[in-house]
Write a protein that holds these residues in place. Structure first.
Motif, mmCIF file in Angstrom:
data_model
loop_
_atom_site.group_PDB
_atom_site.id
_atom_site.type_symbol
_atom_site.label_atom_id
_atom_site.label_comp_id
_atom_site.label_asym_id
_atom_site.label_seq_id
_atom_site.Cartn_x
_atom_site.Cartn_y
_atom_site.Cartn_z
ATOM 1 N N LYS A 8 38.057 48.943 41.139
ATOM 2 C CA LYS A 8 37.290 48.869 39.813
ATOM 3 C C LYS A 8 38.190 48.487 38.850
ATOM 4 O O LYS A 8 37.919 47.707 37.916
ATOM 5 C CB LYS A 8 36.730 50.423 39.527
ATOM 6 N N ALA A 9 39.575 48.607 39.033
ATOM 7 C CA ALA A 9 40.478 48.029 38.052
ATOM 8 C C ALA A 9 40.562 46.524 38.109
ATOM 9 O O ALA A 9 40.624 45.978 37.128
ATOM 10 C CB ALA A 9 41.899 48.666 38.397
ATOM 11 N N LEU A 10 40.583 46.287 39.367
ATOM 12 C CA LEU A 10 40.849 44.684 39.438
ATOM 13 C C LEU A 10 39.897 43.690 39.062
ATOM 14 O O LEU A 10 39.594 42.695 38.450
ATOM 15 C CB LEU A 10 41.119 44.366 41.079
ATOM 16 N N THR A 11 38.275 44.397 39.616
ATOM 17 C CA THR A 11 37.319 43.680 39.061
ATOM 18 C C THR A 11 37.008 43.656 37.383
ATOM 19 O O THR A 11 36.750 42.832 36.865
ATOM 20 C CB THR A 11 36.015 44.148 39.606
ATOM 21 N N ALA A 12 37.584 44.943 36.917
ATOM 22 C CA ALA A 12 37.405 44.758 35.316
ATOM 23 C C ALA A 12 38.445 44.166 34.971
ATOM 24 O O ALA A 12 38.191 43.439 33.807
ATOM 25 C CB ALA A 12 37.636 46.421 34.724
ATOM 26 N N GLY A 13 39.666 43.691 35.378
ATOM 27 C CA GLY A 13 40.596 42.720 35.028
ATOM 28 C C GLY A 13 42.068 43.265 34.696
ATOM 29 O O GLY A 13 42.594 42.795 33.996
ATOM 30 N N VAL A 14 42.036 44.244 35.425
ATOM 31 C CA VAL A 14 43.740 44.530 35.355
ATOM 32 C C VAL A 14 44.555 43.921 36.195
ATOM 33 O O VAL A 14 44.411 43.947 37.502
ATOM 34 C CB VAL A 14 43.685 46.227 35.758
ATOM 35 N N ASP A 15 45.470 43.167 35.673
ATOM 36 C CA ASP A 15 46.194 42.457 36.815
ATOM 37 C C ASP A 15 47.465 43.001 37.349
ATOM 38 O O ASP A 15 47.767 42.774 38.470
ATOM 39 C CB ASP A 15 46.869 41.322 35.599
ATOM 40 N N MET A 16 47.865 44.014 36.651
ATOM 41 C CA MET A 16 49.146 44.817 37.201
ATOM 42 C C MET A 16 48.899 46.347 37.003
ATOM 43 O O MET A 16 48.477 46.710 35.889
ATOM 44 C CB MET A 16 50.311 44.431 36.413
ATOM 45 N N GLU A 17 49.344 47.003 38.246
ATOM 46 C CA GLU A 17 49.050 48.324 38.150
ATOM 47 C C GLU A 17 50.486 49.186 37.630
ATOM 48 O O GLU A 17 51.578 48.452 38.395
ATOM 49 C CB GLU A 17 48.673 49.173 39.556
ATOM 50 N N MET A 18 50.581 50.058 36.812
ATOM 51 C CA MET A 18 51.712 50.686 36.393
ATOM 52 C C MET A 18 52.173 51.658 37.383
ATOM 53 O O MET A 18 51.307 52.890 37.102
ATOM 54 C CB MET A 18 51.885 50.793 34.874
ATOM 55 N N VAL A 19 53.083 51.932 37.795
ATOM 56 C CA VAL A 19 53.608 53.025 38.705
ATOM 57 C C VAL A 19 52.920 53.610 39.768
ATOM 58 O O VAL A 19 53.385 53.659 40.909
ATOM 59 C CB VAL A 19 53.950 54.406 37.835
ATOM 60 N N SER A 20 51.708 53.916 39.814
ATOM 61 C CA SER A 20 50.912 54.242 41.005
ATOM 62 C C SER A 20 50.728 53.151 41.872
ATOM 63 O O SER A 20 51.030 52.075 41.701
ATOM 64 C CB SER A 20 49.488 54.710 40.561
ATOM 65 N N THR A 21 50.082 53.296 43.213
ATOM 66 C CA THR A 21 50.362 52.173 44.293
ATOM 67 C C THR A 21 48.979 52.007 44.851
ATOM 68 O O THR A 21 49.021 51.800 45.817
ATOM 69 C CB THR A 21 51.509 52.730 45.228
ATOM 70 N N SER A 22 48.005 52.250 44.019
ATOM 71 C CA SER A 22 46.624 51.741 44.558
ATOM 72 C C SER A 22 46.555 50.479 45.044
ATOM 73 O O SER A 22 45.760 50.032 46.028
ATOM 74 C CB SER A 22 45.488 52.229 43.698
ATOM 75 N N TYR A 23 47.123 49.509 44.193
ATOM 76 C CA TYR A 23 47.042 48.123 44.512
ATOM 77 C C TYR A 23 47.709 47.749 46.097
ATOM 78 O O TYR A 23 47.318 47.221 46.597
ATOM 79 C CB TYR A 23 47.789 47.342 43.468
ATOM 80 N N VAL A 24 48.904 48.244 45.841
ATOM 81 C CA VAL A 24 50.019 48.148 47.118
ATOM 82 C C VAL A 24 49.564 48.643 48.176
ATOM 83 O O VAL A 24 49.339 48.172 49.405
ATOM 84 C CB VAL A 24 51.411 48.586 46.800
ATOM 85 N N ASP A 25 48.652 50.002 48.112
ATOM 86 C CA ASP A 25 47.920 50.662 49.214
ATOM 87 C C ASP A 25 46.692 50.048 49.597
ATOM 88 O O ASP A 25 46.640 50.179 50.849
ATOM 89 C CB ASP A 25 48.157 52.129 49.075
ATOM 90 N N ARG A 26 46.114 49.550 48.890
ATOM 91 C CA ARG A 26 44.761 49.387 48.908
ATOM 92 C C ARG A 26 44.168 47.889 48.934
ATOM 93 O O ARG A 26 43.057 47.576 49.854
ATOM 94 C CB ARG A 26 43.759 50.285 48.199
ATOM 95 N N LEU A 27 44.678 47.117 48.157
ATOM 96 C CA LEU A 27 44.153 45.737 47.927
ATOM 97 C C LEU A 27 44.084 44.868 49.307
ATOM 98 O O LEU A 27 43.223 44.217 49.573
ATOM 99 C CB LEU A 27 44.879 45.047 46.821
#
Ligand code: NOJ
Length: 745
Positions: free
Chosen positions: A300-319
Motif C-alpha cells: 500500500k505504501a509503495l503503490t501510494a507513492g512512498v519511495d523510502m521507508e524510514m526505520v521499519s523494514t517492510s520494504y527490505v523484508d517484503r518487496l
C-alpha cells in the motif's frame, strides 16, 4: 541480500565515470538504474538508524552490499565518513549514502523554535537561520534535514505546535518557503546545501482533540484552502523531499494515501522529489486497521507513492518477494529508486568526497541566534510603558523556573545543541548589571514543581528589588512530538508563585518561555508587562535582556491565536461567520435569569468568545496609527490588479518596526469564506514621527477560492479589505470583483 559482489573498481565505474561524463542527471539516473539488482534497488529505498559506534563488521558488510540507501539521526562525524567511504569505494556500484537528521531550528547553534521564528514574520531572517543551520550540519556530513514542518496548527494542546509555523496558510507558506531556500541554498549541488523536507503530508496538525498521532477528518475544500498551501509553497520553492504524516486522513493513513501522494503531489503539483515515510509509519498502517500485515502495508505504501521507508523494514523484508510473485510491478520500484537517485545526483553526492569535520557555534551564528530570538519575542502587555526598563532600576529580582535553564530554553528538537553556547536570561542579566544587582531566587525547581518551599526566598528577593522579572513557562519536555497537553495553564505552582510575589508590591514583568500558546490570564493581569519569548534558543538570555532594557525593541507578532482557556480550542482568526455571530456587546459572563443567559448567538456563557490575544497581535515600544484604507479603483477587473494602501505613522518616541497586515473577506460566495484571510504583510521600520504609505496589490488570483466542484475560481461580488495591525483590528474598505469566473491555476 544475495546480490553478486563485483570488484570495487566497478563501483568506481558507476559513480566516478558517470560523474565525469557530462551526462544529465536524468541520464545518469537511467544508466545507474539499469545496472542495479533488485536487492540494490530495495536497499536504496530503505533508511535506517542503525549506525553504532564503533561500526561493526556486520554493519560494514551491509553497506558494502548496498542494503541501506540512507541513515537518519545516527553516527558520529567519523562514523559517517567511514560509512560513506565504504559505500562509495567498496560497494558494487559505489552509490553514496544520504545522511539525514532532524535539523529543525538550528544544528549546533539553536535558534528559536519554529513557532517562535514564525512570530518574527520575517522571511529573510528565517532564511538566514536555516542557511546557518545548513552550513553547520553539512560540515558534519549531513545532507538532508526533516524540516520545515508545514502542518497548520490551530490547537495548542498539540505539542508539535512548537515545530509549526502557526495557524495561517499564507504565513506558514511564506515562511516555510524561506526555510526551504535557506536550507537548500543557491543550488542543491553546493556542498553546504541541505536537502529540505516538507512534512508531514498531510493534515497532521488537525489531530482530533489535539492528541498527537490521532485521526484527522478534513473535507477536501479545507485541505485545499488551508492545509495544502504551505506544502505547495514549499514545492514551488523547490523542496527536495516530502514526508508522509503519521495520521489517517479521512480514514486512509497518509502513508498509504494515493489521493495525497499520487493525485495531489505527483499529479497536480508535478513533483519529482523523494517521498519518505515517517518513522515506522509503513507498518503502523497495520495498527491503523488499514493493512492486514507488513506485506500489505509495503504494497500500500509503495503503490501510494512512498519511495523510502524510514526505520521499519517492510520494504527490505517484503518487496523482493512481492515483485517476484508479480504482486508489485518493477515499474513501481524503478520509479521510487529513480526519485531517490535523482536527489543523490542533484546533491552532488556522487561527485564529492566529503571530509566532514566537527563544528561549534561561532560569533556569526550566535549573532543570528540573538537576532532571531529578539525578533521572535512578542510584547503582549506594557502597562504605563514600564518597558523598556529605565537606567534608574538599580536592583532586579530574577524569579521563576525558566530563568536559568539552558536545556529548557532551547526547546524541543535540540539534540545537537552545544550547551556551553546557551546563554540564559540570568547569565545575561548578571553580565549586564553585575551579579550584586541581580537577586536570583527561582522559587521553583522546574516548571512542573508543585512545592512551595522556595517561595519565601523569592518573595524576599522581590521585596529587596526595584523590579521583579519573572521567567515562567514550560520545560522543554512539555512540547514537541507526543507532548500533547489537556491543560494549557502554567504547569506546577507557577501561578501560586506569582500570587505570592505579587504581595511584595513591586512592579512585575513576566517573560514566558514555552513551546505553545499558554493560558495565563491572571498572571498577565498581575504583571505590568508581558513578553512572550517562546523557547528562544541559545541566545535567548541576551536577546531578552536587550529587549527589557531597550537596546532593541520588540517587533514579534503572534503567528497563532492565544485562547483565554483551553475550552475555546481550536480557535483561529480565519473562521466562518456562522448564521448567528455574537457581537462585542456579548462579552463577559451574563448575570440574571439563567433561562435567558443572553442572546441565541455563537458564544460561551462562561467566558468571552474572543481570544485572549488575536492572531497577528504584538506591541512595540512605539505607537503606530493607521489611516483609512485607500483603494486604487472601486472595481477589480480580470488582469487588472487594484492597490490597497494605508498611511502608517509612528506616534511614539522610539524607532519601531510595524508589521502591517492585509486581510480580505468575500461578502457572499458560492462557498462561504472566512471572516478574514491574511493575504500579505510588510514589516516597516519607522522613526518617531515618520510616516509611510504601505501598499498591497490585489489580483484576481489572490481572491480565488475552491468552489463546490473543487475548481479554483474568482467569483464576482463584494470584497472587504483591511490593512491592520492584527486580525482583530484595522480599517476596512470595500471593492467589487467583476465577473472573473474562469478557473485560475
Ligand atoms: C518522527 C517525526 O514525526 C518526524 O517529524 C521526524 O522527522 C522523524 N521522527 C525522524 O526523527
Amino acid at each position: 541480500m544475495n546480490s553478486v559482489r563485483l570488484p570495487a573498481a566497478l563501483g568506481l565505474l558507476a559513480g566516478e565515470l558517470l560523474a565525469q561524463s557530462g551526462m544529465s542527471v536524468e541520464d545518469r539516473v537511467t544508466a545507474l538504474l539499469s545496472r542495479m539488482t533488485l536487492d540494490e534497488k530495495i536497499g536504496q529505498m530503505s533508511q535506517s538508524t542503525s549506525i553504532r559506534t564503533p561500526l561493526s563488521e556486520q554493519f560494514k558488510a551491509e553497506i558494502r552490499a548496498g542494503r541501506w540507501g540512507s541513515f537518519l539521526n545516527a553516527g558520529s562525524v567519523t562514523d559517517r565518513a567511514e560509512a560513506q567511504r565504504i559505500a562509495m569505494k567498496e560497494s558494487r556500484l559505489g552509490i553514496p549514502l544520504l545522511f539525514a537528521r532532524d535539523v529543525i531550528h538550528g544544528y549546533k547553534t539553536i535558534f528559536p523554535i519554529p513557532l517562535g521564528q514564525a512570530a518574527s514574520w520575517n522571511p529573510e531572517l528565517i532564511e538566514e537561520a536555516a542557511r546557518q543551520a545548513a552550513r553547520e550540519a553539512t560540515a558534519e556530513g549531513i545532507r538532508w534535514t526533516f524540516a520545515p514542518m508545514l502542518d497548520i496548527a490551530r490547537d495548542p494542546r498539540w505539542g508539535r505546535v512548537a515545530e509549526s509555523l502557526g495557524e495561517d496558510p499564507f504565513l506558514a507558506g511564506t515562511l516555510g518557503a524561506a526555510m526551504v531556500r535557506g536550507f537548500q541554498g543557491r543550488s542543491l549541488a553546493d556542498p553546504d546545501s541541505l536537502a529540505a523536507c516538507a512534512k508531514h503530508f498531510a493534515g497532521y496538525g488537525a489531530a482530533e482533540a489535539g492528541r498527537d498521532y490521532n485521526s484527522v477528518w478534513l473535507p477536501e475544500i479545507l485541505l485545499r484552502e488551508v492545509y495544502f498551501p504551505p506544502f505547495h509553497a514549499a514545492r514551488l520553492a523547490g523542496v527536495a523531499s516530502f514526508m508522509t504524516a503519521f495520521n489517517a486522513l479521512n480514514g486512509v493513513p497518509a502513508t498509504g494515501n494515493r489521493f495525497l501522494l499520487r493525485d495531489i503531489l505527483r499529479g497536480e503539483w508535478n513533483y519529482d522529489g523523494v517521498v519518505v515515510s515517517d518513522y515506522e509509519a509503513v507498518p503502523e498502517m497495520v495498527r491503523h486497521g488499514y493493512a492486514r500485515d507488513d506485506r500489505d502495508a509495503a504494497t500500500k505504501a509503495l503503490t501510494a507513492g512512498v519511495d523510502m521507508e524510514m526505520v521499519s523494514t517492510s520494504y527490505v523484508d517484503r518487496l523482493k518477494q512481492l515483485v517476484e510473485s508479480g504482486s508489485i510491478g518493477m515499474n513501481l520500484i524503478d520509479a521510487a529508486v529513480r526519485n531517490i537517485l535523482r536527489l543523490k545526483f542533484r546533491l552532488g553526492l556522487f561527485d564529492q568526497t566529503i571530509a566532514p569535520r566537527e563544528v561549534s557555534p561561532g560569533p556569526a551564528s550566535l549573532a543570528i541566534a540573538e537576532r532571531a530570538a529578539m525578533e521572535s519575542a512578542v510584547l503582549l502587555k506594557n502597562e504605563g510603558e514600564l518597558l523598556p526598563l529605565s537606567g534608574s532600576v538599580r536592583t532586579v529580582a530574577v524569579i521563576g523556573p525558566l530563568a536559568d535553564s539552558r536545556l529548557d530554553q532551547v526547546g524541543t528538537w535540540s539534540m545537537d545543541a552545544v550547551a556551553d553556547a546557551v546563554q540564559t536570561p540570568l547569565a545575561a542579566l548578571r553580565n549586564r548589571m553585575g551579579t550584586g544587582r541581580v537577586l536570583y531566587a527561582p522559587g521553583l525547581r522546574n516548571s512542573r514543581d508543585r512545592t512551595t518551599d522556595g517561595f519565601p526566598a523569592a518573595v524576599e528577593a522581590a521585596r529587596r528589588a526595584d523590579i521583579v522579572l519573572l521567567f515562567l513557562g514550560e520545560e522543554q519536555i512539555l512540547s514537541g512530538e507526543a507532548r500533547s497537553r489537556a491543560f494549557l495553564d502554567l504547569p506546577g505552582a507557577q501561578a501560586a508563585l506569582v500570587d505570592a510575589i505579587h504581595q511584595a508590591g513591586k512592579p512585575m514583568v513576566a517573560v514566558l518561555m514555552a513551546g505553545r500558546p499558554l493560558t495565563f490570564h491572571d498572571v498577565a493581569a498581575q504583571a505590568r508587562a508581558v513578553l512572550y519569548a517562546w523557547h528562544p534558543g541559545a541566545m535567548g538570555g541576551p536577546a531578552i535582556s536587550k529587549l527589557l532594557f531597550g537596546d532593541a525593541a520588540p517587533s514579534g507578532r503572534l503567528p497563532i491565536t492565544f485562547p483565554r482557556t483551553v475550552g475555546q480550542v481550536p480557535i483561529y482568526y480565519s473562521e466562518l461567520r456562522t448564521g448567528r455571530p455574537a457581537s462585542e456587546k456579548e462579552l463577559g459572563i451574563p448575570l440574571g435569569n439563567p433561562e435567558q443567559p443572553a442572546g441565541y448567538t455563537s458564544k460561551y456563557i462562561d467566558v468571552d468568545f474572543t481570544p485572549e490575544y488575536p492572531f497577528g497581535f504584538g506591541l512595540t515600544y512605539s505607537r503606530f496609527e493607521y489611516s483609512p484604507v485607500r483603494l486604487s479603483a472601486p472595481v477589480l477587473r480580470a488582469a487588472q490588479p487594484i492597490t490597497a494602501s494605508a498611511e502608517i505613522v509612528n506616534r511614539g518616541a522610539r524607532d519601531g518596526v510595524e508589521t502591517v497586515q492585509l486581510y480580505f473577506h468575500h461578502v457572499a460566495a458560492s462557498v462561504a469564506q472566512p471572516v478574514r484571510k491574511l493575504a500579505g504583510f510588510q514589516r516597516v521600520l519607522l522613526k518617531p514621527g515618520e510616516s509611510r504609505r504601505v501598499s498591497f496589490q490585489i489580483s484576481s488570483d489572490d481572491l480565488a477560492f475552491y468552489d463546490q466542484s473543487r475548481r479554483r475560481v474568482t467569483e464576482p461580488g463584494r470584497v472587504q479589505v483591511w490593512i491592520a495591525p492584527d486580525a482583530a483590528r484595522g480599517s476596512m474598505a470595500e471593492f467589487t470583483v467583476q465577473s472573473v469566473t474562469e478557473p485560475v491555476e
